[in-house]
Design an enzyme around this catalytic site. Structure first.
Site: not given
Length: 635
Positions: A333, A505
């Site tokens: 991330d 994601k």
């Protein structure tokens, strides 16, 4: 070892020995020592008066009866509650009964006595790990100076603290619980929690961990987590859980424990029929005890979890400690992971060589009067006591604010806000992120350019992971493409997915696994929780991570230092190598002694030699696991 109400050779689960277990252990030791004393008298009698064997045999028989008590009780209990530990109890009981049946009273007494001393040594090793846990838990026990609603201070046990309580921490005090600094500045020794040898500076808004020591200054914090939910509480729980870790070979043996016992009995019977040597048969029974194999995984897991905690790494299960060794991909991330997750001043563009310190002081003073994220970032530029006094402040939501100072009216905000007030601005500098202008008494002073900055250790951490074989690296973020590309280029990541939603994601991580990769997913936010769960190993940033992300992760970096990712992998590989050696010792040593016993290589005293060699293998397993504790990677 597991415990029970029966006097087995074991400790309690996840705790130090209870009073009843201590009495049982002492009882077993007294019986064993008494039996050895009687054996010594019997041997002395036979040496002095070889023609009178009766009294010596009587002494041997009494000694054998004494040590038979705990052995038979443990064997009977294991028949009612079968497990792999019980196999050892049953084999020792059988060997003892066979020695009785063959009239070898000396072996019938020595064999259980030696095994009792061996099991006590095992228990001491387990107790040693539990004492380490107990010592760690002492960090969670302290006194706290709670600030009551009326402002008075009351001193209480920190276990009585609750989330939301305000606590005062003086220099020299231990932080009583995890919390957030409300006022004050201090240097904290966080080595027991994060492994950082350099004191960490704590100021307003910073997170602090229970167990850290305030080296100087006076802090007032708001408690956020206590007890088992606090950082140290989680370390203790994970170390207790590690005591019951089992490698695949141990789980396989437990599944077929009954068949394993039958197999050993068949081998012992075959040894008897082929050699007609009762000593060889007894030696096979003793050699087959799987104690070293049973201890191999818990000893390794406890050491690995303890070393990880010392480095500021929480690993939720020994299973993930194993998984870390085989990773080949990193999915990162951006916000709060590769970056600090908060706006910081990147550059100051001034007009006519203005004095920068004065500009920063003015901008911080104005920023403190607003709750906007940009204003909050500016408010941190100078200490609170350096703020300028402001009057008649007015904020236009989303645009900017103005206030009167002793030098005139100050304005802070977006370009459109200055146009509204008729203030001429200089040309806006190119910047991919928030920027605000500053003016005083109608004169434009300059631009303040803000952005979320890269962590200083990010490049080094990702380079380290590449050297460890995790060369496939992906940046997966919900931020804009331009920002993601800029950050990715700074850390040499080529594969970038921007503007990704939580489900995006998740799908990308699942796709990586479907393609045969084994990804480590690193994140800190709520939007990362699905991806953290989907990865082979999910790693959360502990210092600023959301509660959902922390709950979803398999590994938590308490200090949020990305260099600890490499530490995780290296520690995992060291643990796997140690476990493989331990299993080899536990299994290979057992097979070697059994073969030697079956072939009669151990001689007439084979059972006793097998018992001694069995205990030696246990000590080798514990000693090899203890070598892990020397693993150290200071930052």
């Amino acid at each position: 070892m597991t415990s029970s109400s029966e006097p087995r050779f074991a400790t309690s689960e996840g705790a130090l020995l209870t009073r009843n277990e201590q009495r049982n252990m002492a009882f077993q030791l007294v019986l064993a020592m008494t039996a050895f004393g009687l054996l010594a008298l019997g041997l002395l009698w036979q040496w002095l008066l070889p023609q009178q064997t009766g009294p010596g045999q009587i002494l041997f028989g009494i000694a054998a009866l004494l040590v038979a008590i705990p052995v038979l009780r443990s064997a009977l209990y294991s028949l009612r509650h079968p497990d792999l530990h019980g196999v050892t109890d049953q084999l020792i009981a059988l060997a003892m009964l066979c020695a009785w049946a063959t009239g070898d009273l000396l072996t019938a007494a020595l064999l259980p006595g030696i095994m009792i001393f061996g099991h006590v040594l095992e228990e001491r090793s387990v107790i040693g790990s539990q004492e380490a846990i107990e010592a760690l838990s002492q960090l969670t026990r302290s006194r706290a100076r709670r600030v009551r609603a009326d402002g008075e201070i009351e001193e209480i046990d920190n276990h009585r603290l609750r989330a939301g309580d305000r606590v005062e921490i003086r220099a020299g005090d231990r932080v009583p619980a995890d919390g957030r600094v409300l006022s004050g500045n201090a240097s904290l020794d966080t080595a027991p929690i994060t492994g950082e040898s350099v004191p960490q500076e704590a100021g307003i808004g910073d997170e602090v961990f229970g167990g850290a020591i305030n080296l100087d200054g006076l802090l007032q914090i708001e408690v956020t987590r206590t007890g088992a939910d606090a950082t140290l509480g989680k370390v203790i729980a994970l170390m207790q859980k590690a005591e019951h870790a089992k490698p695949p070979i141990t789980r396989l043996l437990e599944r077929y424990a009954g068949r394993y016992l039958i197999l050993i009995l068949l081998i012992a019977a075959a040894t008897w029929f082929i050699t007609r040597d009762g000593h060889a048969m007894l030696a096979v029974l003793v050699a087959a005890c799987p104690c070293a194999l049973v201890l191999s995984a818990p000893a390794t897991a406890i050491s690995g979890i303890a070393v990880a905690a010392r480095h500021g790494i929480l690993i939720r299960s020994s299973a993930f400690l194993e998984e870390l060794a085989d990773l080949n991909t990193v999915v990162m991330d951006k916000t709060g992971t590769l970056t600090h997750g908060e706006l910081r001043l990147q550059r100051l563009v001034t007009e006519n060589d203005q004095h920068q310190d004065q500009l920063l002081r003015l901008a911080a003073s104005l920023g403190a009067a607003s709750s906007h994220p940009v204003s909050r970032a500016l408010a941190k530029l100078v200490p609170r006591e350096a703020y300028l006094p402001l009057t008649e402040s007015y904020e236009q939501q989303g645009m900017g604010l103005r206030a009167r100072t002793e030098h005139g009216e100050a304005v802070l905000g977006r370009p459109a806000f200055f146009s509204q007030h008729g203030i001429a601005m200089s040309e806006e500098p190119e910047h991919d992120g928030p920027l605000v202008g500053l003016a005083l008494d109608g004169h434009f002073l300059g631009w303040l350019l803000l952005a979320d900055s890269l962590r200083h250790e990010a490049r080094e951490a990702l380079s380290d992971l590449r050297q460890l074989g995790l060369k496939r690296q992906l940046l997966l973020t919900g931020d804009r493409q331009s920002v993601a590309q800029r950050i990715a280029s700074e850390v040499a990541i080529d594969d970038v997915v921007a503007q990704a939603l939580p489900e995006d994601k998740l799908h990308r991580v699942s796709a990586e696994i479907d393609r045969g990769f084994r990804p480590m997913v690193v994140g800190d936010g709520i939007n990362d929780s699905l991806a953290l769960k989907a990865g082979v190993v999910g790693v959360a940033m502990g210092a600023g991570g959301s509660d959902i992300a922390l709950a979803s992760a398999d590994v938590v970096l308490i200090g949020s230092d990305l260099r600890r990712l490499g530490t995780c992998v290296r520690l995992s590989r060291a643990c796997r190598q140690t476990l493989q050696v331990n299993v080899l010792i536990g299994l290979g040593w057992t097979l070697a002694i059994m073969v030697a016993a079956a072939l009669g290589v151990l001689g007439s005293e084979g059972a006793l030699i097998a018992a001694l060699l069995h205990n030696l293998s246990t000590l080798l397993v514990l000693g090899n696991a203890g070598r892990l504790l020397r693993f150290d990677e200071p930052l």
